[in-house]
Design an enzyme around this catalytic site. Sequence first.
Site, PDB file in Angstrom:
ATOM      1  N   LYS A  27      -0.660   1.459  -3.490  1.00  0.00           N
ATOM      2  CA  LYS A  27      -1.009   0.244  -2.742  1.00  0.00           C
ATOM      3  C   LYS A  27      -2.404   0.381  -2.137  1.00  0.00           C
ATOM      4  CE  LYS A  27       3.818  -0.747  -1.501  1.00  0.00           C
ATOM      5  NZ  LYS A  27       4.389   0.561  -1.909  1.00  0.00           N
ATOM      6  N   CYS A  56       1.265   3.599   6.343  1.00  0.00           N
ATOM      7  CA  CYS A  56       2.058   4.708   5.786  1.00  0.00           C
ATOM      8  C   CYS A  56       1.703   4.780   4.312  1.00  0.00           C
ATOM      9  CB  CYS A  56       3.553   4.459   5.998  1.00  0.00           C
ATOM     10  SG  CYS A  56       3.994   4.111   7.714  1.00  0.00           S
ATOM     11  N   ALA A  57       0.564   5.379   4.002  1.00  0.00           N
ATOM     12  CA  ALA A  57      -0.139   5.109   2.752  1.00  0.00           C
ATOM     13  C   ALA A  57       0.354   5.852   1.514  1.00  0.00           C
ATOM     14  CB  ALA A  57      -1.629   5.399   2.947  1.00  0.00           C
ATOM     15  N   ASP A 115      -1.026   9.000   6.847  1.00  0.00           N
ATOM     16  CA  ASP A 115       0.271   9.520   6.426  1.00  0.00           C
ATOM     17  C   ASP A 115       0.530  10.838   7.140  1.00  0.00           C
ATOM     18  OD1 ASP A 115       2.274   8.606   4.038  1.00  0.00           O
ATOM     19  OD2 ASP A 115       2.466  10.737   4.474  1.00  0.00           O
ATOM     20  N   CYS A 169      11.126  -0.821   0.193  1.00  0.00           N
ATOM     21  CA  CYS A 169      11.829  -0.784  -1.105  1.00  0.00           C
ATOM     22  C   CYS A 169      13.328  -0.657  -0.815  1.00  0.00           C
ATOM     23  CB  CYS A 169      11.321   0.347  -1.987  1.00  0.00           C
ATOM     24  SG  CYS A 169      11.302   1.975  -1.208  1.00  0.00           S
TER      25      CYS A 169
END
Length: 495
Positions: A237, A231-232, A255, A356
């Site tokens: 990242k 899930c870029a 994505d 997150c």
Amino acid sequence: MALYLKAAEIMEKVDGKQGALKTLVYDSQFKNIKQLFALVCETQKFSSVLQEIIESTKLLRHTKLKMPLAKVLVYDLLIGQGLKCGGSWKAMMMKHRSRLQAELARMKVKQKVSRNEDLLPCSVKHPAGDKLPRYVRVNTLKTSVEDVVDYLKRDGFSYLGKASRLEDLSLKDRYFLSDLHLPELLVFSPKTDFHDHFLYKAGHIVLQDKASCLPAHLLSPPPGSHIIDACAAPGNKTSQLAAIMKNKGRLFAFDLDGKRLATMSTLLLRAGVTCQQLANQDFLKVDPDNPQYKDVEYILLDPSCSGSGMVCLQDNTSADQEKEQARLASLASFQLRCLNHALRFPSLKRLVYSTCSIHKQENEEVVAACLQQNPGFRLVPLLAEWPERGLEPLPQCLRASTTKTLTHGFFVALLEKHSEPGNTKQELAVQISGPEVKPRNLPSSEKRPRASEDDSEASETEDRLTPVGVQTGSKPNNKKRRKRKKKKKAAETAE
């Protein structure tokens, strides 16, 4: 009106966690960046107040505006320096001004305050984000840490060397140092802004929170690897993974959001990434048995989450608890599906799962459920010196927070494939009965990436089990047959 449309667009992206507010503003290429930044920041600060006014006056129903655009218009009308547009837009807002002003006055009376700022929640008045250091990741695809340090020293910054403890990261003015955990990370005082700096615009540095740097750093794929970033977007990242593997190998990035993927493509171009293969595709629909993924040994999975660890999204005091729990349950279900799907890739060695989020429901509980359903994988203990661990019973994982690690809230787990004692015999039986046993059990060193210590131990175990099992199943039987034949011939000769 262009100002308000662009501000509303950025507000919508921030709400959708498509990037940091400041980065989105500076990447917008709007002609008056300072004006746009001020409007977006102030609107975001008063967001909960503005939403209450808009909902109480039913402004959206009367004007057909969408919430992000309504917020920026109402902010400038009631709190800012007045509307900076004319024509039909200004006429429409002026028509509703008295009702909007009355609602703002009513809120002040109810809370017994006289200033607009006094309506703000405590977390917004004194945001934790203002105390966090400014982290800058050096993009080693374009430069080195030493060169960036030298450039910044010539630019008027004072370098203090490498930090030795967490307390060293509390900096002021133009002092900076190297992070104590991540070698490519530089740390500056909270107010330091690099969005207009040459190093940022040239892609030599990436503005990325320290916690967000952990997943790629811990996955640490060697150069030449085949990797999936599941899930870029927005791509920080991904660019970090490319730097770790030195642009050698293949980096598949997925994505579902086409706009996010387009933004990510621009970011990767600026960072000098060339090993990527982007796909506007739902990761859950990617076929693990597709031949192009047969050599994928590393996966980074950072799926959609509540974002509760992000400092700017931590004020949930007015949220409906029932709805919030239902949302968390839905997210956790989706995250577990993604994790289970990722573990199906046949050559997978290691996977990093990160969010997150501060919620156990999205973190430890998802990982625990996944391990129960996938006994062929185990957790790898991470960074023994890291000050905040995963909640029991998973202390091998890492957590991050504004108080204990001076970062945004984060969670990281590293899963590693291993051979189950109960499955070894079954695997050997299949290998012995099938053709071409040796090529499958003894892959060439060219195809095998440099392993870590944990990988080396696992591979040594496999090498001990597999070749011996294959050989000892045949040689003793052949010797017995030859002995029986000799005895038979000797008996016939004697007769």
